[in-house]
Scaffold this motif. Structure first.
Motif, PDB file in Angstrom:
ATOM      1  N   VAL A   1      79.008  63.150  71.329  1.00  0.00           N
ATOM      2  CA  VAL A   1      77.919  63.355  72.286  1.00  0.00           C
ATOM      3  C   VAL A   1      76.882  62.250  72.083  1.00  0.00           C
ATOM      4  O   VAL A   1      76.310  62.126  71.008  1.00  0.00           O
ATOM      5  CB  VAL A   1      77.267  64.747  72.101  1.00  0.00           C
ATOM      6  CG1 VAL A   1      76.089  64.919  73.032  1.00  0.00           C
ATOM      7  CG2 VAL A   1      78.296  65.840  72.335  1.00  0.00           C
TER       8      VAL A   1
ATOM      9  N   SER B   1      78.556  65.494  81.802  1.00  0.00           N
ATOM     10  CA  SER B   1      78.843  65.491  80.366  1.00  0.00           C
ATOM     11  C   SER B   1      77.601  65.918  79.598  1.00  0.00           C
ATOM     12  O   SER B   1      76.504  65.976  80.147  1.00  0.00           O
ATOM     13  CB  SER B   1      79.292  64.103  79.918  1.00  0.00           C
ATOM     14  OG  SER B   1      78.279  63.154  80.168  1.00  0.00           O
ATOM     15  N   LYS B   2      77.785  66.192  78.331  1.00  0.00           N
ATOM     16  CA  LYS B   2      76.650  66.561  77.479  1.00  0.00           C
ATOM     17  C   LYS B   2      76.050  65.319  76.847  1.00  0.00           C
ATOM     18  O   LYS B   2      76.735  64.330  76.617  1.00  0.00           O
ATOM     19  CB  LYS B   2      77.091  67.534  76.395  1.00  0.00           C
ATOM     20  CG  LYS B   2      77.288  68.936  76.915  1.00  0.00           C
ATOM     21  CD  LYS B   2      77.281  69.919  75.782  1.00  0.00           C
ATOM     22  CE  LYS B   2      77.168  71.308  76.357  1.00  0.00           C
ATOM     23  NZ  LYS B   2      76.778  72.275  75.365  1.00  0.00           N
TER      24      LYS B   2
ATOM     25  N   ARG C   1      72.781  64.263  73.764  1.00  0.00           N
ATOM     26  CA  ARG C   1      71.916  64.795  72.709  1.00  0.00           C
ATOM     27  C   ARG C   1      70.522  64.223  72.912  1.00  0.00           C
ATOM     28  O   ARG C   1      70.353  63.016  73.044  1.00  0.00           O
ATOM     29  CB  ARG C   1      72.436  64.418  71.328  1.00  0.00           C
ATOM     30  CG  ARG C   1      71.635  65.042  70.205  1.00  0.00           C
ATOM     31  CD  ARG C   1      72.278  64.841  68.835  1.00  0.00           C
ATOM     32  NE  ARG C   1      73.620  65.423  68.807  1.00  0.00           N
ATOM     33  CZ  ARG C   1      74.766  64.702  68.746  1.00  0.00           C
ATOM     34  NH1 ARG C   1      74.734  63.409  68.687  1.00  0.00           N
ATOM     35  NH2 ARG C   1      75.927  65.306  68.736  1.00  0.00           N
TER      36      ARG C   1
ATOM     37  N   GLU D   1      71.612  69.801  73.232  1.00  0.00           N
ATOM     38  CA  GLU D   1      72.638  69.091  74.000  1.00  0.00           C
ATOM     39  C   GLU D   1      72.713  69.612  75.437  1.00  0.00           C
ATOM     40  O   GLU D   1      73.592  70.396  75.783  1.00  0.00           O
ATOM     41  CB  GLU D   1      73.994  69.209  73.294  1.00  0.00           C
ATOM     42  CG  GLU D   1      74.016  68.512  71.953  1.00  0.00           C
ATOM     43  CD  GLU D   1      75.364  68.572  71.247  1.00  0.00           C
ATOM     44  OE1 GLU D   1      76.298  69.217  71.771  1.00  0.00           O
ATOM     45  OE2 GLU D   1      75.481  67.978  70.168  1.00  0.00           O
TER      46      GLU D   1
ATOM     47  N   TRP E   1      73.222  69.268  79.628  1.00  0.00           N
ATOM     48  CA  TRP E   1      74.198  68.598  80.478  1.00  0.00           C
ATOM     49  C   TRP E   1      73.525  67.459  81.234  1.00  0.00           C
ATOM     50  O   TRP E   1      72.383  67.574  81.678  1.00  0.00           O
ATOM     51  CB  TRP E   1      74.795  69.589  81.476  1.00  0.00           C
ATOM     52  CG  TRP E   1      75.691  70.586  80.821  1.00  0.00           C
ATOM     53  CD1 TRP E   1      75.359  71.847  80.417  1.00  0.00           C
ATOM     54  CD2 TRP E   1      77.053  70.390  80.460  1.00  0.00           C
ATOM     55  NE1 TRP E   1      76.436  72.445  79.834  1.00  0.00           N
ATOM     56  CE2 TRP E   1      77.500  71.579  79.850  1.00  0.00           C
ATOM     57  CE3 TRP E   1      77.949  69.334  80.607  1.00  0.00           C
ATOM     58  CZ2 TRP E   1      78.799  71.734  79.393  1.00  0.00           C
ATOM     59  CZ3 TRP E   1      79.242  69.494  80.146  1.00  0.00           C
ATOM     60  CH2 TRP E   1      79.653  70.684  79.543  1.00  0.00           C
TER      61      TRP E   1
END
Length: 126
Positions: free
Chosen positions: A8, A36-37, A39, A45, A47
């Protein structure tokens, strides 16, 4: 805090040589992983949605909230997290509150604009 996943990426992402170009990793995600994720600063986290059509669909979905006072809403910085604003603006309201506030503001703006219009008196001739 959730378990850290190594794949991530950190957000915001590191930019390339030109500060006006999107980060290369963001550009890649737009093409290859539009949802996607990422950080953020506090390890959360959330999206990341990178395509216009996906963002429009997301914002129209009543299951998604833009209310920044709700639990789990990702804070943009430590300062915002430490002192969350309880003041509401259109961007942090969900329907039906959002629609009612926007309608009220629109009516006020239309009336104010009408009141500023010049009055043209025409001579009456018989």
């Amino acid at each position: 805090m959730p378990e850290v996943q190594p794949d991530v990426p950190q957000y915001p992402m590191v930019r390339g040589r030109c500060p006006f170009d999107p980060p290369p990793e963001l550009d890649r995600r737009l093409r290859e992983e539009p949802v996607s994720k990422v950080r953020i600063w506090d390890g959360a986290e959330p999206w990341l949605f990178t395509r216009y059509a996906d963002v429009r669909a997301l914002l129209a979905d009543p299951r998604v909230s833009s209310d920044s006072t709700r639990d789990g809403y990702p804070a943009q910085s430590p300062g915002i997290k430490a002192h969350p604003s309880r003041a509401k603006s259109f961007i942090t309201m969900d329907n039906p509150t959002d629609a009612a506030a926007r309608g009220s503001a629109e009516r006020d703006q239309v009336q104010a604009r009408h009141d500023r219009l010049p009055v043209h008196e025409l001579p009456v001739t018989w």
